[in-house]
Scaffold this motif. Structure first.
Motif, PDB file in Angstrom:
ATOM      1  N   VAL A  56       0.842  -1.198   0.000  1.00 41.02           N
ATOM      2  CA  VAL A  56       0.000   0.000   0.000  1.00 41.02           C
ATOM      3  C   VAL A  56       0.879   1.252   0.000  1.00 41.02           C
ATOM      4  O   VAL A  56       1.777   1.378   0.829  1.00 41.02           O
ATOM      5  CB  VAL A  56      -0.930   0.021   1.236  1.00 41.02           C
ATOM      6  N   PHE A  73       0.538   5.622  -0.576  1.00 43.21           N
ATOM      7  CA  PHE A  73      -0.108   6.886  -0.924  1.00 43.21           C
ATOM      8  C   PHE A  73       0.502   7.968  -0.059  1.00 43.21           C
ATOM      9  O   PHE A  73       1.352   7.687   0.793  1.00 43.21           O
ATOM     10  CB  PHE A  73      -1.635   6.814  -0.781  1.00 43.21           C
ATOM     11  N   HIS A 103      -7.913  13.558   3.891  1.00 45.87           N
ATOM     12  CA  HIS A 103      -7.727  12.427   2.988  1.00 45.87           C
ATOM     13  C   HIS A 103      -8.635  11.276   3.427  1.00 45.87           C
ATOM     14  O   HIS A 103      -8.573  10.838   4.572  1.00 45.87           O
ATOM     15  CB  HIS A 103      -6.250  12.000   3.043  1.00 45.87           C
ATOM     16  N   LEU A 163      -9.929   7.482   3.526  1.00 48.50           N
ATOM     17  CA  LEU A 163      -9.502   6.107   3.298  1.00 48.50           C
ATOM     18  C   LEU A 163     -10.792   5.301   3.210  1.00 48.50           C
ATOM     19  O   LEU A 163     -11.558   5.210   4.160  1.00 48.50           O
ATOM     20  CB  LEU A 163      -8.633   5.642   4.464  1.00 48.50           C
ATOM     21  N   LYS A 213      -8.379  -1.312   5.992  1.00 46.87           N
ATOM     22  CA  LYS A 213      -8.274   0.061   6.494  1.00 46.87           C
ATOM     23  C   LYS A 213      -7.741   0.079   7.920  1.00 46.87           C
ATOM     24  O   LYS A 213      -6.843   0.847   8.252  1.00 46.87           O
ATOM     25  CB  LYS A 213      -9.660   0.745   6.486  1.00 46.87           C
ATOM     26  N   GLU A 257      -9.046  14.380  -1.000  1.00 46.96           N
ATOM     27  CA  GLU A 257      -8.533  13.255  -1.778  1.00 46.96           C
ATOM     28  C   GLU A 257      -9.078  11.977  -1.164  1.00 46.96           C
ATOM     29  O   GLU A 257      -9.456  11.960   0.003  1.00 46.96           O
ATOM     30  CB  GLU A 257      -6.992  13.200  -1.694  1.00 46.96           C
ATOM     31  N   THR A 289      -8.309   7.596  -1.073  1.00 48.90           N
ATOM     32  CA  THR A 289      -7.592   6.391  -1.492  1.00 48.90           C
ATOM     33  C   THR A 289      -8.519   5.225  -1.240  1.00 48.90           C
ATOM     34  O   THR A 289      -9.110   5.130  -0.169  1.00 48.90           O
ATOM     35  CB  THR A 289      -6.285   6.223  -0.697  1.00 48.90           C
ATOM     36  N   LEU A 303      -9.257   1.240  -0.977  1.00 45.93           N
ATOM     37  CA  LEU A 303      -8.639  -0.066  -0.735  1.00 45.93           C
ATOM     38  C   LEU A 303      -9.633  -1.170  -1.051  1.00 45.93           C
ATOM     39  O   LEU A 303     -10.821  -1.042  -0.749  1.00 45.93           O
ATOM     40  CB  LEU A 303      -8.238  -0.203   0.738  1.00 45.93           C
ATOM     41  N   VAL A 345      -4.355  -0.995  -2.852  1.00 45.70           N
ATOM     42  CA  VAL A 345      -4.906   0.270  -3.330  1.00 45.70           C
ATOM     43  C   VAL A 345      -5.448   0.017  -4.725  1.00 45.70           C
ATOM     44  O   VAL A 345      -4.711  -0.395  -5.612  1.00 45.70           O
ATOM     45  CB  VAL A 345      -3.816   1.355  -3.365  1.00 45.70           C
ATOM     46  N   SER A 381      -7.592   5.968  -6.678  1.00 45.54           N
ATOM     47  CA  SER A 381      -7.687   7.173  -5.872  1.00 45.54           C
ATOM     48  C   SER A 381      -8.495   8.161  -6.680  1.00 45.54           C
ATOM     49  O   SER A 381      -8.600   8.030  -7.905  1.00 45.54           O
ATOM     50  CB  SER A 381      -6.297   7.716  -5.547  1.00 45.54           C
TER      51      SER A 381
END
Lengths: 364, 512
Positions: B27, B29, B37, B39, B47, B209, B211, B213, B218, B221
């Protein structure tokens, strides 16, 4: 610091291997620590351990002592099986010794009341009376717990001392042998055939109490594996809230578990008084009710395990007696030895749910 | 992509393997200063493992992190905190019998004197619009206020990176607004926030942003503002989602409602619990009643009273006009009730028992799994296997202990266990708690199917999506009282929030 340290790490699920290995490890550790204790007392530790664990099975007097093994194991197993059910459900009956005494008094009382009638029904009625006596004595802490939320550990334990007082009253008063020339103690059942708990095969030590113990083991096994009550017992012990969700009534469970363990302890007392002990006497109570707690845990609260643990514990009784007569070990040392067994068992038990990790230590 | 702005935290190829499962696989980022951000990922996507590595609770097998341009490998949370990383957990770690300041002090390495600490708590909490009285007992606080204690505890450390794990699951919509204002303020001051959630609309409203999973990797994004919630969901699940279908309701023509609750008042059996006060509602066959509310407003107690674990006066709960308030769980099951409590391990299921035993636990009455008190384990096993197959429970077998299953899988099993008992009255607390989007959709569909088959359904949930998708009528629990039920169609989120008790006396409120 570069020290090495042990760390306990929780296992994702209990280890099946250690579940069976911990009792064995506990016995071994007890032998080592017990040996050290005997050495400190100035005895040869190897000879003492040999006398306790080897001689009763394969020694010179084994032909006699092997029979004694069943005589001692019978009541231990019978009581421990009953206790294990409650222990699994988180119901702690610590007073089996008192229930055992009351069972003996009730059982003996019934027989002595009809003495010297000879009737084949006397012995079965004695069994029922013995079970009833133990059940009744166990109902006191059970009812107090369900009604007033008292602690069953304390109440059942305290009732042991009450039972002991009743016992000495019985031996010196209401059950005393009228032909005993004033000595304390009841009539001896060896001279009352209808009420006698006979040895079924000569020299085997097998009496009806041992048979009852085997039946109890099988019944408890079936109960726990297949019966709704057994499931509820396990569930209540493991997850009390899930048990309520499943509709288990805590009150009913307390009454059932206390009742079963009390009845079995009472039965054990009755078989003992009518058989190996022979009469109600002041020193009739020999601590089986307490030792059975160790047996229950040593056997992992599992009926088959209890069967084996009862035999091991009987070995320490028989062998311990040998050691105290032959080697002059004080009987208190033997009791410490038996206590160590529970101590080590509880200690190494942690390995079932945790694994030991050797790590480079760091200051926490 | 190379970003000219200096990264605050860069994660490079983190990998963590547990026996039998790769929780995180290579992973990578980056989070820059002041960035919010997201997740995003289904349950079991990795996570939690990832943030635990950032917070020093789990050591990665491979890969590394760079914080402020320096290698960052915390070996325990205190090291992470010292480096400026703070975390607000989904489940609070607060002592209810202590006050706010004492709770905050307990989490500090070297707490200042109480008076000074109380002053700092007051100052920080007011700066960020999170009013808190340091002298109040935590046991008396609402869930939203408790979360504020956790946030203020973090802010006192002046963090550079704040990790928040599913922070809105316990909040009313109004409280969510206030939380977002606080987070935006923090972000404007340069604190980066790693925001873990599966609520896509929230992420679109808040995050810069995201990301995504899936199964530890990942998979993408995005900039949440530029994509739709549906697109994000499909990236997360890796499949196309279909919303639950509902057929037109049938009129069963009953004289009496299947479930009627009237004047239900019972004391809570739970310490610091909420007693039920004059709760009343009716549910017809084929109908779904949704009950919203912030956690701790009597949901658990309502479930206990309906399942029969908590008994009340006979007339307070009625089934087709028959008083049943005094009956226990199994007597109610015999009448067609099934119930699914929120707390899975320990209440709905026994953690150390196998799935077969756990299936038997609640299914023995309706599935007829005992005969003369003896248990038919063979039938229990067959049924447990059916549930596992039908509800797509990922498990090596039905012999494994309940606690060995992941949260989402256990939830699927337990929902399946209750819903496959051909029930007449269904009571569920938090049906989709912890399950992924695909499983949540499936569970909601199954709930609707049971209603279609003629069951009266009560769904208690803190997840408004659950309630809006399945319920015909809608009510909310607030401090043990239930609002009158209203038709779900046409309700606005704002109205729902007010039914749930608004913002619990918070300063910044935005009622229209």
């Amino acid at each position: 610091m570069g020290l090495f340290m042990f760390r306990l790490e929780k296992r994702p699920s209990p280890s099946a291997f250690w579940q069976y290995a911990t009792p064995v490890l506990a016995v071994l550790l007890t032998m080592v620590a017990g040996g050290a204790l005997f050495a400190l007392l100035g005895k040869n530790p190897v000879a003492a351990i040999r006398t306790i664990f080897w001689d009763p099975l394969f020694g010179e007097f084994a032909f006699y002592l092997r029979g004694q093994l069943l005589v001692k194991a019978g009541p231990l197993i019978l009581i421990a099986v009953g206790l294990s059910l409650g222990f699994r459900a988180g119901i702690w009956n610590i007073g089996a010794e008192g229930q055992y005494i009351m069972g003996a008094i009730f059982g003996a009382g019934v027989a002595l009341a009809v003495f010297p009638t000879e009737n084949r029904l006397i012995f079965p009625v004695m069994i029922v009376a013995g079970a009833f006596g133990g059940w009744l004595w166990a109902m006191i802490p059970a009812v107090l717990k369900t009604r007033f939320n008292t602690n069953e550990i304390l109440v059942s334990l305290m009732l042991v001392y009450v039972a002991q007082t009743v016992l000495s009253k019985a031996a010196t008063g209401f059950l005393r042998n009228p032909q005993g020339m004033g000595f304390p103690g009841s009539r001896n059942f060896s001279s009352y055939p209808a009420a006698r708990n006979v040895e079924l095969f000569a020299g085997s030590g097998m009496h009806w109490g041992v048979v009852a113990a085997f039946i109890a083991v099988i019944a408890a096994y079936v109960l726990l594996q297949r019966h709704l009550l057994g499931f509820q017992i396990k569930l209540a012990g493991q997850a009390p809230r899930a048990a309520r969700f499943a509709g288990v009534q805590p009150t009913r469970l307390v009454v059932m578990c206390m009742g079963i363990s009390g009845a079995l302890a009472g039965m054990a007392g009755m078989f003992e008084v009518a058989g190996p002990a022979g009469q109600i006497s002041i020193d009739f109570a020999s601590g089986y009710g307490f030792t059975a707690i160790i047996v229950a845990f040593l056997g992992r609260l599992n009926p088959i395990g209890i069967l084996l643990a009862g035999l091991v514990m009987a070995l320490t009784y028989v062998g311990g007696e040998m050691a105290s007569t032959n080697l002059g070990l004080p009987s208190a040392a033997i009791q410490v030895f038996q206590g160590m067994l529970l101590f080590f068992l509880l200690g190494v038990d942690v390995l079932t749910n945790y694994r030991l990790r050797l790590t480079k230590g760091r200051a926490a | 992509m190379t970003d000219p702005a200096p990264d605050l935290l860069r994660i490079e190829g983190l990998t963590k393997t547990y026996p039998g499962v790769v929780a995180n696989d290579d992973v990578s980022f980056a989070i820059s200063k002041g960035e919010i951000h997201a997740l995003l990922g289904e349950n079991g996507a990795g996570k939690s493992t990832l943030v635990k590595m950032i917070y020093g609770l789990v050591k990665p097998d491979r890969g590394g992190m760079v914080l402020h341009g320096q290698a960052f490998a915390p070996t325990r949370p205190s090291a992470a905190r010292a480096a400026g990383v703070a975390m607000v957990f989904q489940h609070f770690s607060l002592f209810e019998a202590l006050n706010v300041a004492e709770n905050v002090a307990l989490g500090m390495e070297s707490p200042p004197p109480m008076r000074e600490l109380a002053a700092r708590i007051r100052a920080v909490s007011e700066d960020y619009g999170l009013p808190l009285d340091p002298a109040r007992m935590v046991g008396d606080l609402s869930a939203g206020e408790r979360q504020r204690v956790e946030i203020v505890r973090c802010l006192l450390q002046d963090p550079k990176l704040l990790i928040m794990d599913e922070p809105t699951s316990v909040l009313t919509p109004q409280e969510v607004d206030i939380l977002f204002q606080t987070l935006r303020k923090l972000s404007a001051e340069g604190t980066a926030i790693l925001y873990i959630s599966h609520k896509l609309e929230e992420i679109r409203a808040l995050c810069d942003e995201a990301t995504i999973l899936r199964r530890g990797k990942v998979v993408g994004s995005c900039t949440p503002r530029d994509v739709s919630a549906r697109e994000m969901a499909e990236m997360m699940v890796g499949a196309v989602l279909t919303p639950p279908a509902r057929a037109a309701r049938r009129d069963w023509g009953d004289a009496q409602p299947a479930l009627a609750v009237a004047g239900l008042s019972v004391a809570s059996p739970i310490p610091f619990g909420t007693s039920l006060k004059e709760v009343g509602f009716t549910v017809q066959r084929g109908e779904v009643l949704g009950i919203a509310g912030v956690a701790g407003n009597g949901q658990d107690e309502l479930l206990l009273a309906l399942s029969g674990e908590l008994r009340c006066a006979p007339g307070m709960v009625q089934c087709f006009g028959k008083p049943i308030g005094h009956l226990g769980p199994n007597e109610r099951r015999a009448m067609g009730f099934v119930a699914a409590p929120e707390d899975r391990l320990g209440h709905a299921a026994a953690p150390d028992m196998s799935l077969v035993e756990n299936a038997f636990l609640s299914g023995s009455v309706r599935k007829g799994l005992t005969r003369n008190g003896f248990i038919d384990w063979a039938r229990a096993k067959t049924w447990a296997e059916e549930v596992v197959a039908q509800y797509d429970v990922r498990t090596p077998g039905t012999w494994v202990a309940a606690r060995a299953l992941s949260g989402g899988n256990l939830q699927k099993f337990l929902m399946g266990r209750e819903l496959s008992q051909s029930p007449e009255v269904v009571i569920i607390n938090q049906p989709t708690w912890g399950v992924d989007a695909a499983a949540a959709a499936f569970i909601r569909q199954e709930i609707l199917n049971r209603a279609q088959d003629g069951a009266a359904v009560v769904v208690i949930s803190q997840d408004l999506d659950d309630l809006l998708e399945v319920s015909d009528r809608f009510a909310a629990l607030n401090e043990g009282r239930l609002t009158p039920a209203r038709p779900t169609e046409g309700l606005t989120v704002e109205e729902i929030g007010l039914m749930m008790g608004g913002a619990h006396g918070m300063e910044v409120a935005h009622h229209g």
